[in-house]
Design an enzyme around this catalytic site. Structure first.
Site, short mmCIF file in Angstrom:
data_model
loop_
_atom_site.label_atom_id
_atom_site.label_comp_id
_atom_site.label_asym_id
_atom_site.label_seq_id
_atom_site.Cartn_x
_atom_site.Cartn_y
_atom_site.Cartn_z
N SER A 50 -169.38 -104.76 -52.84
CA SER A 50 -170.37 -105.46 -52.03
C SER A 50 -169.87 -106.87 -51.76
CB SER A 50 -171.71 -105.52 -52.76
OG SER A 50 -171.58 -106.36 -53.89
N ASP A 82 -168.38 -103.00 -48.46
CA ASP A 82 -169.68 -102.44 -48.06
C ASP A 82 -170.50 -103.52 -47.33
OD1 ASP A 82 -171.48 -100.33 -48.00
OD2 ASP A 82 -172.42 -100.86 -49.92
N HIS A 83 -171.39 -103.11 -46.46
CA HIS A 83 -172.35 -103.98 -45.74
C HIS A 83 -171.97 -105.45 -45.64
CE1 HIS A 83 -175.44 -100.94 -45.36
NE2 HIS A 83 -175.24 -100.62 -46.63
N HIS A 178 -181.80 -98.03 -49.79
CA HIS A 178 -181.07 -98.40 -51.01
C HIS A 178 -182.05 -98.52 -52.17
CE1 HIS A 178 -177.93 -100.43 -48.19
NE2 HIS A 178 -177.53 -99.22 -48.50
N GLY A 179 -181.58 -98.18 -53.37
CA GLY A 179 -182.44 -98.32 -54.56
C GLY A 179 -182.90 -96.97 -55.06
N HIS A 206 -175.91 -93.27 -46.58
CA HIS A 206 -176.28 -94.40 -47.45
C HIS A 206 -177.48 -94.02 -48.31
CE1 HIS A 206 -173.84 -97.92 -46.06
NE2 HIS A 206 -173.44 -96.94 -45.26
N GLY A 208 -177.60 -92.98 -51.48
CA GLY A 208 -177.41 -91.69 -52.14
C GLY A 208 -178.16 -91.52 -53.46
N THR A 209 -178.38 -92.61 -54.16
CA THR A 209 -179.03 -92.49 -55.48
C THR A 209 -180.42 -91.88 -55.34
OG1 THR A 209 -177.86 -94.42 -56.31
CG2 THR A 209 -179.85 -93.77 -57.51
N THR A 231 -176.88 -97.72 -56.77
CA THR A 231 -177.91 -97.92 -57.80
C THR A 231 -177.63 -97.07 -59.04
OG1 THR A 231 -179.50 -98.43 -56.06
CG2 THR A 231 -180.42 -97.83 -58.21
P1 13P Z 1 -177.96 -96.54 -53.42
O1 13P Z 1 -177.99 -97.86 -54.11
O2 13P Z 1 -179.34 -96.07 -53.08
O3 13P Z 1 -177.18 -95.52 -54.17
O4 13P Z 1 -177.25 -96.75 -52.01
C1 13P Z 1 -175.89 -97.06 -51.99
C2 13P Z 1 -175.45 -97.48 -50.64
O5 13P Z 1 -175.82 -96.92 -49.64
C3 13P Z 1 -174.49 -98.59 -50.58
O6 13P Z 1 -174.18 -98.97 -49.28
#
Ligand code: 13P
Length: 283
Positions: A50, A82-83, A178-179, A206, A208-209, A231
């Site tokens: 990140s 990422d982002h 996310h999260g 994105h 995925g958690t 996450t």
């Molecule tokens: P999570 O934190 O929900 O796994 O998402 C990860 C993500 O998409 C990072 O760009």
């Protein structure tokens, strides 16, 4: 092998309809654990950083850590930013050797996002690097009302963005965030199929958690070749440290707690690699 282009990793996954785990690491221990998990399962993997991690560790230190650790693995691996909304940091990471970047222009108008993205794609090509693009942005679960959908752009806008920028991977909003989801998310998998059919470009999944194995396999089958996990790593890393201290009160021995954390992060990474079908896909 070991460091290869993100493009090769993602293209093979897209063609073979498996998902490559793209896992956000936060420090040396978690980077090492993710690489060790990939090595053990003979899977390609994308290590994600990140903007926060790049700034916290320092770009050169983080990249040195990466090159030294990646040199020791024998499966295909790549490092991805990422982002990143910061144009300057994108250039710095590309020049340093990052294999791919996600330009996060979601706060811009689609036209501005497009203009900057075209420029970034040209710059990345000079390094053989891949560019991921997004137009909608992803919120954190905590910031979203139940069943809230992001400000989704039309399919035409998304397809035009992909085609006119030349991005290699596209990250659409499909009800993901996310999260940690409060409940299994309702995902618009048809949107993935529509974007893939219209562009032929792989999709990055994105948030995925917390998605289910069935959701992963359905979405990967539709063209989500890159599957982002962040996450779950943070939880595995922090919770294993907390549990270790709870189970071993007064044991202030850093190598012991690090061992427990490494093992927890490896288990998390391995379970996702297995769910995404990329075990044994190293070449
Ligand atoms: P999570 O934190 O929900 O796994 O998402 C990860 C993500 O998409 C990072 O760009």
């Amino acid at each position: 092998m070991p460091v290869v282009s993100t493009r090769e990793i993602v293209t093979r996954a897209y063609e073979g309809r498996y998902g490559v785990a793209a896992i956000n690491v936060v420090n040396d221990l978690t980077m090492d654990a993710v690489l060790a998990a990939a090595e053990e399962l003979r899977a390609p993997v994308i290590v994600q950083t990140s903007v926060k991690t790049v700034k916290m560790t320092g770009l050169e230190v983080l990249y040195s850590m990466w090159t030294e650790m990646a040199r020791q693995v024998t499966v295909p691996v790549a490092i991805h930013l990422d982002h990143c909304p910061d144009r300057e940091l994108i250039s710095q990471c590309l020049a340093q050797g990052w294999n791919s970047v996600l330009f996060d222009g979601s706060a811009l108008s689609v036209e501005d996002n497009k203009r900057q993205c075209i420029d970034i794609v040209a710059e990345a090509r000079r390094y053989g690097a891949l560019v991921e693009g997004e137009i909608e942005g992803f919120k954190r679960v905590e910031e979203m009302a139940d069943d809230e959908r992001l400000n989704e752009q039309s399919l035409e806008t998304a397809v035009d963005f992909v085609k006119s920028t030349g991005v290699d991977v596209f990250a659409p909003a499909i009800g993901n965030a996310h999260g940690m989801y409060r409940a299994t998310p309702k995902l618009d998998s048809q949107r993935v199929s529509d974007i893939v059919a219209a562009t032929g470009v792989p999709v990055a999944l994105h948030g995925g958690t917390g998605m289910t194995p069935e959701q992963f396999s359905d979405l990967i089958g539709r063209g989500c070749a890159k599957v982002n996990i962040s996450t779950a790593l943070k939880i595995a890393f922090m919770k294993s440290g907390y549990d270790f201290m709870t189970d071993h009160p007064g044991e202030y021995d850093p190598p012991s707690i690090f061992k427990a954390q490494r093992s927890a992060v490896m288990d998390m990474a391995k379970s996702h690699i297995r769910m995404f079908g990329s075990e044994g896909k190293a070449w």
